[in-house]
Design an enzyme around this catalytic site. Structure first.
Site, PDB file in Angstrom:
ATOM      1  CG  ASP A 129     -25.346 -31.441  -0.913  1.00  0.00           C
ATOM      2  OD1 ASP A 129     -25.127 -32.494  -0.302  1.00  0.00           O
ATOM      3  OD2 ASP A 129     -26.097 -30.554  -0.495  1.00  0.00           O
ATOM      4  CG  ASN A 130     -22.349 -29.444  -6.138  1.00  0.00           C
ATOM      5  OD1 ASN A 130     -22.496 -28.376  -5.566  1.00  0.00           O
ATOM      6  ND2 ASN A 130     -23.315 -29.984  -6.855  1.00  0.00           N
ATOM      7  CG  ASP A 139     -23.308 -32.384  -9.291  1.00  0.00           C
ATOM      8  OD1 ASP A 139     -23.906 -33.175 -10.035  1.00  0.00           O
ATOM      9  OD2 ASP A 139     -23.467 -32.357  -8.062  1.00  0.00           O
TER      10      ASP A 139
END
Length: 364
Positions: A129-130, A139
Site C-alpha cells: 500500500d506504500n 508515503d
C-alpha cells in the site's frame, strides 16, 4: 529534495490550513471524561504524482479472495469482482492492458529502488500500500538518508517488521510487492495466466541488478560496459567499498564526497577528508554503542532457549529458523562491540587507514 536528485517522487501540490478546536485528550486517551479541549490549528497537505496519480500496488488487491492470503484468510473489499480490476488496469495503463502494466511496474520499480540504493535512501515502510505502480516514491513519512553505512538500517521502521524494509532488503521487499501485484492480476483480476504473470515478475531481479550497477557506476565514475566479466569486476569492487564503509562506520554520503577527484592517495588521506567534510570516523566507544543498539534492534523478543527447544522438537518452521538466525546475528554484533571497546583510538585509526588503503589500491 528527491526530485532534485533525479528520484521520481510525489510532490506537494497545496497546503490548506484552518483554525479549529481539537479534543486532544480524547484523541490520546480515547475517553471523553479525560478530554481537554485545546486551541490548535489543522492542516491538509495535497500531494500529486506524475501520470495516473496515487495508484498503489495494493490497490489491485480489491478483488482478491481468501486463496491469495492463505495465512490470514482475508479477502479484498470486492472479492471476485474481476471487472473492477479490469477497469482499474484500463485507467492506470490507459488501455495498454495488464501485461504492459506489470512489465512497466517491474522496470520502473527496479530503477527506483536502485536510485534509492545509490543515494543511501531508506523508505522504511515498503508494504504494497506504500509503493506506486509507476515507480514513484510515495508515503515518505519515515524516509531518510542513511548516515553511517549499515545495511540493516531501516529508518526506524516498525520493530515487528524485524528488518524486512532495511536498506539491504528494499529490493527484495519490492520484489514481494510485484509478486502480489502479479497474483492480483492473474487471480482476482483474471487478466493474465499465473504462468505469464510469474514469468514477467521473474525478470525483476535481473532488471534491478542492471539498474543498481548502472547507478553505482555513475556514482563512482566507472565507464559503461556490456562485458559480463567487467560487470562482475565492477560489482565486486563496489561490494568491497560497502564492506569497507561498514567496517569503518563511514558516513554514506560523505564517502562519495571524499572520493571525488582527485582520488585520495592513501587511507590516511581518506580519513583526513572525512574529518574535513565534518564526518570523521567515530571512535571505538561510539562504534560499540551503535553495535549494541543494532543488536537490540534485531534480537527477537522470544528467548533463544525457547526457540532452540521448538527447533529440537521438530517444530522448526521458517519463522523459528529466522528468529534463531537473528539471535545469532545479534550475538555477533555484541561480540563486535566488545572487541571495539578493547581498542584505543590510535589503534582504531590505524585499522581504518589500512582498510581504506586496501580499497583505494583496488580503485585506482
Amino acid at each position: 529534495a528527491l526530485a532534485m536528485l533525479g528520484v521520481p517522487s510525489q510532490r506537494g501540490l497545496a497546503i490548506f490550513a484552518a483554525p479549529t478546536l481539537l479534543d486532544q485528550g480524547a484523541l490520546q486517551s480515547k475517553s471523553a471524561d479525560a478530554a481537554e479541549e485545546v486551541s490548535s490549528g489543522s492542516g491538509l497537505l495535497v500531494r500529486a504524482c506524475p501520470g495516473v496519480g496515487m495508484i498503489r500496488m495494493g490497490t489491485f488487491d480489491v478483488a482478491n479472495g481468501p486463496e491469495l492470503d492463505p495465512y490470514n484468510g482475508r479477502t479484498g473489499p470486492s472479492p471476485g469482482n474481476a471487472d473492477l480490476v479490469a477497469r482499474l488496469v484500463s485507467f492506470a495503463e490507459e488501455g495498454g492492458g495488464a501485461r504492459t502494466l506489470l512489465q512497466k511496474a517491474c522496470a520502473a520499480s527496479a530503477s527506483l529502488v536502485a536510485k534509492w540504493a545509490a543515494l543511501g535512501l531508506v523508505h522504511g515502510m515498503l508494504n504494497s500500500d506504500n509503493v506506486h505502480i509507476a515507480g514513484i516514491t510515495i508515503d515518505t513519512a519515515g524516509f531518510c538518508f542513511m548516515e553511517a553505512y549499515d545495511p540493516e538500517f531501516d529508518a526506524g521502521g516498525p520493530s515487528a517488521a524485524r528488518g524486512r524494509y532495511s536498506y539491504k532488503n528494499q529490493a527484495s521487499a519490492m520484489f514481494w510487492n510485484l509478486k502480489r501485484l502479479a497474483a492480483s492480476l492473474s487471480g482476482g483480476g483474471r487478466l493474465l495466466s499465473k504462468e505469464d504473470a510469474s514469468a514477467i515478475v521473474a525478470r525483476y531481479p535481473r532488471l534491478y541488478r542492471a539498474a543498481w550497477l548502472r547507478e553505482m557506476r555513475r556514482k563512482l565514475g566507472f565507464p559503461e560496459s556490456k562485458s559480463a566479466r567487467q560487470a562482475r569486476a565492477d560489482g565486486d569492487l563496489i561490494t568491497a567499498l560497502f564492506n569497507t564503509m561498514q567496517a569503518t562506520f563511514a558516513d554514506f554520503t560523505s564517502t562519495f564526497r571524499c572520493l571525488m577527484p582527485t582520488t585520495p592517495a592513501d587511507g590516511e588521506e581518506m580519513l583526513a577528508r572525512f574529518a574535513e567534510c565534518g564526518n570523521p570516523l567515530p571512535p571505538p566507544e561510539v562504534r560499540a554503542a551503535a553495535l549494541r543498539m543494532r543488536a537490540s534492534r534485531i534480537r527477537p523478543s522470544e528467548p533463544k532457549s525457547i526457540l532452540e527447544q521448538l527447533s529440537a522438537d521438530g517444530q522448526a518452521k521458517s519463522r523459528v529458523v529466522r528468529r534463531l538466525a537473528q539471535h545469532d546475528e545479534a550475538d555477533s554484533l555484541e561480540q563486535l562491540a566488545e572487541s571495539s571497546c578493547s581498542l584505543t583510538g590510535d589503534s582504531q585509526r590505524s585499522q581504518d587507514a589500512v582498510a581504506w588503503d586496501t580499497w583505494l589500491s583496488a580503485y585506482a
